[in-house]
Design an enzyme around this catalytic site. Structure first.
Site, PDB file in Angstrom:
ATOM      1  N   PRO A 225       0.785  -1.229   0.000  1.00 57.68           N
ATOM      2  CA  PRO A 225       0.000   0.000   0.000  1.00 57.68           C
ATOM      3  C   PRO A 225       0.826   1.292   0.000  1.00 57.68           C
ATOM      4  CG  PRO A 225       0.025  -0.967   2.177  1.00 57.68           C
ATOM      5  CD  PRO A 225       0.750  -1.926   1.290  1.00 57.68           C
ATOM      6  N   ASP A 248       3.399   1.378 -11.528  1.00 54.92           N
ATOM      7  CA  ASP A 248       2.153   2.143 -11.575  1.00 54.92           C
ATOM      8  C   ASP A 248       2.254   3.438 -10.796  1.00 54.92           C
ATOM      9  OD1 ASP A 248       0.854   0.343 -13.131  1.00 54.92           O
ATOM     10  OD2 ASP A 248       0.000  -0.788 -11.463  1.00 54.92           O
ATOM     11  N   LYS A 270      -1.339   4.993 -14.195  1.00 54.10           N
ATOM     12  CA  LYS A 270      -2.718   5.161 -14.669  1.00 54.10           C
ATOM     13  C   LYS A 270      -3.441   6.030 -13.673  1.00 54.10           C
ATOM     14  CE  LYS A 270      -3.441   0.772 -16.771  1.00 54.10           C
ATOM     15  NZ  LYS A 270      -4.193  -0.405 -16.572  1.00 54.10           N
ATOM     16  N   GLY A 302      -0.335  -2.559  -3.888  1.00 52.40           N
ATOM     17  CA  GLY A 302      -1.057  -3.548  -3.091  1.00 52.40           C
ATOM     18  C   GLY A 302      -0.657  -4.956  -3.474  1.00 52.40           C
ATOM     19  N   ASP A 303      -1.638  -5.772  -3.758  1.00 53.85           N
ATOM     20  CA  ASP A 303      -1.387  -7.121  -4.251  1.00 53.85           C
ATOM     21  C   ASP A 303      -1.727  -7.107  -5.738  1.00 53.85           C
ATOM     22  OD1 ASP A 303      -1.368 -10.272  -3.105  1.00 53.85           O
ATOM     23  OD2 ASP A 303      -2.263  -9.917  -5.063  1.00 53.85           O
ATOM     24  N   THR A 331      -2.447  -6.185   0.195  1.00 56.63           N
ATOM     25  CA  THR A 331      -3.464  -5.396  -0.491  1.00 56.63           C
ATOM     26  C   THR A 331      -3.924  -4.240   0.399  1.00 56.63           C
ATOM     27  OG1 THR A 331      -5.516  -5.554  -1.733  1.00 56.63           O
ATOM     28  CG2 THR A 331      -5.409  -6.831   0.306  1.00 56.63           C
ATOM     29  N   MET A 383     -11.365   1.706  -5.305  1.00 58.03           N
ATOM     30  CA  MET A 383     -11.711   2.716  -6.315  1.00 58.03           C
ATOM     31  C   MET A 383     -13.126   3.222  -6.086  1.00 58.03           C
ATOM     32  SD  MET A 383     -10.002   0.869  -9.622  1.00 58.03           S
ATOM     33  CE  MET A 383     -10.293  -0.821  -9.132  1.00 58.03           C
TER      34      MET A 383
HETATM   35  N1  SAH Z   1      -3.832  -3.958  -6.362  1.00 55.65           N
HETATM   36  C1  SAH Z   1      -4.205  -2.905  -5.456  1.00 55.65           C
HETATM   37  C2  SAH Z   1      -5.485  -2.208  -5.873  1.00 55.65           C
HETATM   38  C3  SAH Z   1      -5.394  -1.483  -7.171  1.00 55.65           C
HETATM   39  S1  SAH Z   1      -6.826  -0.614  -7.544  1.00 55.65           S
HETATM   40  C4  SAH Z   1      -4.302  -3.452  -4.034  1.00 55.65           C
HETATM   41  O1  SAH Z   1      -4.216  -4.654  -3.849  1.00 55.65           O
HETATM   42  O2  SAH Z   1      -4.436  -2.655  -3.119  1.00 55.65           O
HETATM   43  C5  SAH Z   1      -6.489   0.970  -6.869  1.00 55.65           C
HETATM   44  C6  SAH Z   1      -7.280   1.188  -5.619  1.00 55.65           C
HETATM   45  O3  SAH Z   1      -6.630   0.580  -4.533  1.00 55.65           O
HETATM   46  C7  SAH Z   1      -7.400   2.646  -5.209  1.00 55.65           C
HETATM   47  O4  SAH Z   1      -8.440   3.300  -5.907  1.00 55.65           O
HETATM   48  C8  SAH Z   1      -7.722   2.508  -3.752  1.00 55.65           C
HETATM   49  O5  SAH Z   1      -9.058   2.157  -3.551  1.00 55.65           O
HETATM   50  C9  SAH Z   1      -6.884   1.302  -3.371  1.00 55.65           C
HETATM   51  N2  SAH Z   1      -5.592   1.702  -2.786  1.00 55.65           N
HETATM   52  C10 SAH Z   1      -4.362   1.485  -3.266  1.00 55.65           C
HETATM   53  N3  SAH Z   1      -3.434   1.946  -2.402  1.00 55.65           N
HETATM   54  C11 SAH Z   1      -4.086   2.446  -1.357  1.00 55.65           C
HETATM   55  C12 SAH Z   1      -3.693   3.071  -0.143  1.00 55.65           C
HETATM   56  N4  SAH Z   1      -2.403   3.247   0.172  1.00 55.65           N
HETATM   57  N5  SAH Z   1      -4.659   3.470   0.712  1.00 55.65           N
HETATM   58  C13 SAH Z   1      -5.969   3.290   0.426  1.00 55.65           C
HETATM   59  N6  SAH Z   1      -6.375   2.705  -0.699  1.00 55.65           N
HETATM   60  C14 SAH Z   1      -5.473   2.294  -1.583  1.00 55.65           C
END
Ligand code: SAH
Length: 464
Positions: A225, A248, A270, A302-303, A331, A383
């Site tokens: 994250p 990304d 993106k 995230g993942d 994630t 999202m």
């Molecule tokens: N693969 C990522 C998600 C990608 S989609 C995962 O596993 O987390 C992108 C979304 O992830 C963002 O719109 C938000 O909802 C969430 N996200 C990613 N990083 C974040 C963070 N540090 N804090 C809160 N939400 C996060």
């Protein structure tokens, strides 16, 4: 640049100097580092010059410089510490075809002698065109301190190994090999002893030859994250070994800094609904780099397996028979739930949790709202900022309790993390008035556990 720096071949060539005092001594100390044949004209030479002549370092002629003395000389130095004598001797040398330098007279000189940092064969020449000798000296002192004394030895051993290195293909493979030698393997071996350098170089070549034969590969790595400490050890290792990192927008700069220094870094960020690198371009980049034998890290936030469009990329790589593997990451739901001190599941409350997205490629995403509207359901909404009103509407329409807790965690795990507590009937308004600018994860059905959030909690009253 009024003076263009070059390195002059000196072996077997003559350099002539007129003068026998301090100015002559200073220049001679530098000139004696070269392999040139030095001749000094001085009726009354300083004692050091006499000694140098006696030990064969230069030829001393005990008379004033005159016509015919610079025949076939490449360079001439007028170091007489006497303007008239400098002028006279310089005119002769110039007429005889030598390049002339008059000490402390930039205007009448055809060239300048730079300040030199000597790690032969690595030589650094510093010049300021006479503007700031103090600055040149300071830069020299700085470099002298910074460059290990062993650099010259490493370069000399490296030079003799050049032909052997041609076994590696020209380009990246060979560059990587030399970089490894000069900045890693070489200095380490040198620390033990000079004798260790050659065997280390042989072993290094072997390693690099094997590496070249290695096929390209793509690691789909979850970058977590944002907090670099939430990277897995495997993710760190993959970054350490990467030739290319394709990342990304949500990947934090602290994490990017962990990538191997020589890695090619490609940003394919993106932006929500905004401009982005197309998925096709990303697929092409993966294939293109892995096809050249590169170890590619596809770094996703995230993942990688959660809302990461991973399958499209795997398909592209598979289509070219390129090997790949996935390195799991934390994630954002996991990081976010930790920040509010809660569990995603809890005995007696919810035995399942849903990861859902507020919108997909086609717009707002549909879900089994009736199921989710039941008591005690928990969902992590990714999202979800733009779709908050849509999600709220659907859930209320299907009879969800208006007081169901909703918690939004922005920038989970990062220094600028914020937590917004609200309820289903206020979530859309509260999210829009909080003007969240970072990535945010919405929990439906979870409120922060009180003590865990005291520090970062945004109370709604404060925000109003
Ligand atoms: N693969 C990522 C998600 C990608 S989609 C995962 O596993 O987390 C992108 C979304 O992830 C963002 O719109 C938000 O909802 C969430 N996200 C990613 N990083 C974040 C963070 N540090 N804090 C809160 N939400 C996060």
């Amino acid at each position: 640049m009024d003076h263009f720096p070059i390195f002059l071949a000196t072996t077997g060539r003559r350099i002539v100097l007129s003068g026998g005092g301090d100015a002559a001594l200073a220049k001679l100390r530098l000139l004696m580092k070269s392999t040139a044949r030095l001749t000094v004209f001085a009726p009354t030479p300083a004692a050091e010059i006499v000694t140098w002549a006696a030990t064969g370092k230069l030829t001393l002629i005990r008379r004033a410089f005159d016509h015919g003395d610079t025949i076939c000389a490449a360079l001439f130095y007028a170091a007489n510490e006497d303007a008239a004598e400098d002028k006279r001797t310089a005119a002769i040398a110039r007429a005889e075809g030598a390049l002339v330098n008059i000490v402390d007279n930039l205007e009448d000189s055809a060239f300048i002698t730079p300040a030199i940092v000597d790690r032969d064969p690595v030589t650094i020449a510093i010049g300021t065109e006479g503007a700031a000798p103090v600055l040149a000296r300071a830069i020299k002192a700085d470099l002298e301190e910074r460059l290990p004394a062993s650099l010259g030895t490493l370069a000399r051993i490296g030079k003799a190994f050049r032909a052997a290195s041609y076994a590696l293909p020209l380009g990246r493979a060979r560059r990587d090999f030399w970089r490894d030698y000069y900045f890693n393997t070489g200095p380490k071996a040198m620390n033990e002893s000079e004798e260790q350098v050659q065997p280390a170089l042989d072993a290094l070549l072997e390693t690099h030859l094997n590496k070249t034969a290695r096929a390209g590969h793509v690691a789909f790595v979850g970058g977590g994250p944002g907090d670099p400490e939430l990277l897995t050890l495997k993710a760190r290792r993959a970054l350490d070994e990467a030739d290319v990192v394709i990342y990304d927008r949500l990947i934090s700069s602290e994490i990017l800094e962990l990538a191997r220094r020589e890695a090619v870094m490609i940003d394919v960020g993106k932006e929500g609904f905004g401009p982005s690198t197309s998925q096709e371009t990303i697929n092409d980049l993966l294939v293109e780099h892995a096809s050249t034998g590169a170890q590619v890290v596809r770094l996703k936030s995230g993942d990688a397996t959660v809302f990461g469009r991973l399958d499209e990329e795997i398909d592209a790589v598979d289509a070219h028979q390129i090997g790949w593997h996935i390195v799991p990451g934390i994630t954002s739901a996991s990081a976010a739930v930790a920040s509010i001190g809660q569990s995603l599941t809890r005995r007696g409350r919810n035995a399942s949790v849903r990861f859902l997205t507020g919108h997909d490629m086609k717009g707002f995403a549909d879900h089994d709202w009736a199921q989710l509207a039941r008591k005690n359901e928990v969902a992590a909404i990714y999202m979800g900022k733009k779709s908050a009103r849509f999600v709220q509407g659907r859930l209320l329409m299907h009879g969800a309790d208006r007081a169901t807790p909703v918690t939004v965690i922005e920038n989970a795990s990062r220094a600028d993390q914020r937590i917004l507590e609200t309820t289903l009937d206020h979530m859309a308004d509260d999210i829009s008035s909080a003007a969240l600018s970072g990535p945010a994860l919405t929990f439906y059905g979870l409120a922060p556990r009180a003590a865990a959030t005291a520090a970062t909690d945004i109370k709604l009253e404060e925000m109003a």
